[in-house]
Design a protein around this motif. Structure first.
Motif, PDB file in Angstrom:
ATOM      1  N   PHE A  13      -1.408   8.615  11.779  1.00 30.82           N
ATOM      2  CA  PHE A  13      -0.160   9.374  11.677  1.00 30.82           C
ATOM      3  C   PHE A  13      -0.253  10.504  10.668  1.00 30.82           C
ATOM      4  CE2 PHE A  13       3.987   9.979   9.641  1.00 30.82           C
ATOM      5  CZ  PHE A  13       4.827  10.186  10.733  1.00 30.82           C
ATOM      6  N   TRP A  14      -0.759  10.213   9.485  1.00 25.29           N
ATOM      7  CA  TRP A  14      -0.718  11.199   8.406  1.00 25.29           C
ATOM      8  C   TRP A  14      -1.721  12.323   8.625  1.00 25.29           C
ATOM      9  CZ3 TRP A  14       3.514  10.988   5.841  1.00 25.29           C
ATOM     10  CH2 TRP A  14       4.174   9.766   5.722  1.00 25.29           C
ATOM     11  N   VAL A  58       0.874  -1.161   0.000  1.00 26.10           N
ATOM     12  CA  VAL A  58       0.000   0.000   0.000  1.00 26.10           C
ATOM     13  C   VAL A  58       0.918   1.220   0.000  1.00 26.10           C
ATOM     14  CG1 VAL A  58      -0.157  -0.156   2.524  1.00 26.10           C
ATOM     15  CG2 VAL A  58      -1.807   1.241   1.320  1.00 26.10           C
ATOM     16  N   LEU A  59       0.490   2.345  -0.568  1.00 27.52           N
ATOM     17  CA  LEU A  59       1.350   3.521  -0.632  1.00 27.52           C
ATOM     18  C   LEU A  59       1.324   4.346   0.647  1.00 27.52           C
ATOM     19  CD1 LEU A  59       0.590   4.679  -4.294  1.00 27.52           C
ATOM     20  CD2 LEU A  59       2.646   3.508  -3.453  1.00 27.52           C
ATOM     21  N   VAL A  60       0.140   4.587   1.211  1.00 29.24           N
ATOM     22  CA  VAL A  60       0.031   5.467   2.385  1.00 29.24           C
ATOM     23  C   VAL A  60      -0.835   4.789   3.448  1.00 29.24           C
ATOM     24  CG1 VAL A  60      -0.492   7.792   3.212  1.00 29.24           C
ATOM     25  CG2 VAL A  60       0.099   7.441   0.795  1.00 29.24           C
ATOM     26  N   TRP A  61      -0.212   4.486   4.578  1.00 29.12           N
ATOM     27  CA  TRP A  61      -0.892   3.855   5.714  1.00 29.12           C
ATOM     28  C   TRP A  61      -0.189   4.305   6.972  1.00 29.12           C
ATOM     29  CZ3 TRP A  61      -0.525  -1.952   7.340  1.00 29.12           C
ATOM     30  CH2 TRP A  61      -1.593  -2.278   8.193  1.00 29.12           C
ATOM     31  N   GLN A  62      -0.937   4.389   8.060  1.00 25.23           N
ATOM     32  CA  GLN A  62      -0.319   4.836   9.303  1.00 25.23           C
ATOM     33  C   GLN A  62       0.447   3.730  10.021  1.00 25.23           C
ATOM     34  OE1 GLN A  62      -3.637   5.127   8.719  1.00 25.23           O
ATOM     35  NE2 GLN A  62      -4.816   4.109  10.333  1.00 25.23           N
ATOM     36  N   ASN A  63       0.270   2.475   9.588  1.00 27.88           N
ATOM     37  CA  ASN A  63       0.978   1.352  10.198  1.00 27.88           C
ATOM     38  C   ASN A  63       2.119   0.882   9.305  1.00 27.88           C
ATOM     39  OD1 ASN A  63      -0.829   1.410  12.311  1.00 27.88           O
ATOM     40  ND2 ASN A  63      -2.147  -0.173  11.462  1.00 27.88           N
ATOM     41  N   GLN A  64       3.017   0.111   9.900  1.00 26.62           N
ATOM     42  CA  GLN A  64       4.168  -0.465   9.202  1.00 26.62           C
ATOM     43  C   GLN A  64       4.969   0.600   8.444  1.00 26.62           C
ATOM     44  OE1 GLN A  64       1.620  -4.287   8.117  1.00 26.62           O
ATOM     45  NE2 GLN A  64       3.765  -4.687   7.683  1.00 26.62           N
TER      46      GLN A  64
END
Length: 391
Positions: free
Chosen positions: A181-182, A112-118
């Motif tokens: 996060f984002w 995935v491109l944008v995620w708050q995890n990993q």
């Protein structure tokens, strides 16, 4: 008239089965991938690259190659895997999956491109200690999206651009909002930015917003109905000419819940389709609670769970088949041996979430999916509508 004749002929060709007098056609012997092609529908799986490369697990590799027409990287395309240290990319495992798919004539979903995890530690710790400013963080996100999408331009058909950006009704505060996060560090505008950066890097890939618990509409109130919140978000993005092409509904279900019927799910897909968006089920699995009786092998406890699991897999697939803008149906891993569920849901323990057991034997859910693909057809199930990426 010509268009109508061609469309009818195409549908007829897709639903014609080869047979000879001596060898009648038996659709039950066909793979999920081949049966899906009858409807123009991609049937995919998430792939554990360690298992795929394990010489002691040839059955895993064989099933990935033969049963599915689409593959998704379970972990190796996430930011922490691709750029574990700043400026140093580890492309090897992701490249291996893309090459594997090419050899087996499979499409690839980018996740995935944008995620708050990993996220990589260097990124999150830099933001936490102030060494990475807001402006620099935005530039790092732009660079990450551009670098990754550009590398796989023309090789990945669908990208999960944004993943799980919306809260849940049980979160604090309970009113639905942009989370993580984002949103915390860049505000909600990062969503539109991410889609625009991804489109600039690949004009032809389909760009998705991906989330869980959006299989059907509930109250219709965006304050507590997550599907409605995502629908309204997508509508605003489209009004702003953001190049979002689709909505990915993950499809993580559990047999202990009420879940949905086929008509409810199809209605949600149709409503997103009415916006001009394509849809996909992207991470389907159906977990069950592993009671002491289940763990002891009590069939009276196991069988109802297997039946409920099969029914839930089938509900999502039938809804997808019924809506022509639903392009793909991906299970999140296919064998209980490599399922993420037991390690994540352990209090109480849960499992039995996939369509094959730990010995790579097909479960009732596998056969229910296969029968849906076999028996569905015109006039209610038609070939997919080929979309054009939004500019």
């Amino acid at each position: 008239m010509t268009v109508g004749v061609v469309a009818f002929a195409t549908a007829a060709a897709l639903n014609t089965v080869p047979a000879t007098a001596g060898k009648p056609y038996d659709p039950t012997t066909q793979s999920l991938a081949k049966l899906g092609l009858r409807h123009g529908l991609q049937i995919g799986t998430a792939v554990d690259m360690a298992a795929l490369n394990d010489a002691s697990e040839p059955q895993y590799r064989k099933i990935v190659a033969t049963e599915f027409s689409s593959v998704t990287a379970e972990n190796v395309m996430k930011w922490e895997s691709l750029e574990p240290t700043r400026g140093n990319y580890n492309w090897g495992p992701a490249d291996q999956l893309v090459d594997f798919a090419k050899r087996n004539r499979q499409s690839v979903r980018g996740h995935v491109l944008v995620w708050q995890n990993q996220l990589p530690t260097w990124l999150t710790s830099g933001v936490a200690d102030g060494s990475i400013s807001r402006q620099e963080l935005r530039e790092l996100l732009r660079k990450h999206i551009t670098t990754v999408v550009s590398r796989y331009q023309g090789k990945i058909s669908q990208w999960d651009v944004i993943n799980e950006a919306v809260s849940d009704p049980w979160d604090n505060p309970p009113t639905l909002h942009y989370k993580g996060f984002w949103a915390q560090h860049l505000g909600p505008d990062y969503i539109a930015d991410a889609f625009r950066w991804a489109r600039a890097a690949d004009p032809k890939a389909l760009l998705f917003y991906n989330d869980y618990n959006i299989e059907a509409f509930g109250s219709g109130d965006p304050a507590d109905d997550k599907t409605q919140f995502v629908y309204d978000m997508a509508k605003r993005l489209l009004a702003q000419r953001v190049p979002i092409d689709g909505i990915g509904s993950q499809g993580h279900l559990g047999t202990q819940y009420g879940n949905y019927d086929t008509l409810q799910v199809a209605a949600a897909l149709k409503k997103f389709g009415a916006l001009g968006l394509v849809t996909a089920f992207t991470e389907v699995d159906v977990r069950s609670q592993l009671t002491e009786a289940v763990q002891a092998g009590d069939e009276a406890e196991i069988n109802p769970r297997l039946q409920a699991s099969a029914a839930n897999f089938s509900v999502l697939l039938k809804a997808c088949l019924a809506v022509r803008s639903c392009l793909s149906y991906t299970v999140w891993g296919f064998s209980d041996k490599y399922s993420w569920v037991p390690s994540w849901f352990n209090d109480p323990p849960e499992g039995l979430a996939t369509i094959y057991d730990e010995n790579f034997q097909p479960k009732r859910a596998y056969y229910e999916i296969k029968s849906d693909l076999i028996f569905a057809g015109p006039p209610y199930v038609l070939p997919r509508i080929a979309p054009k990426p939004r500019r």
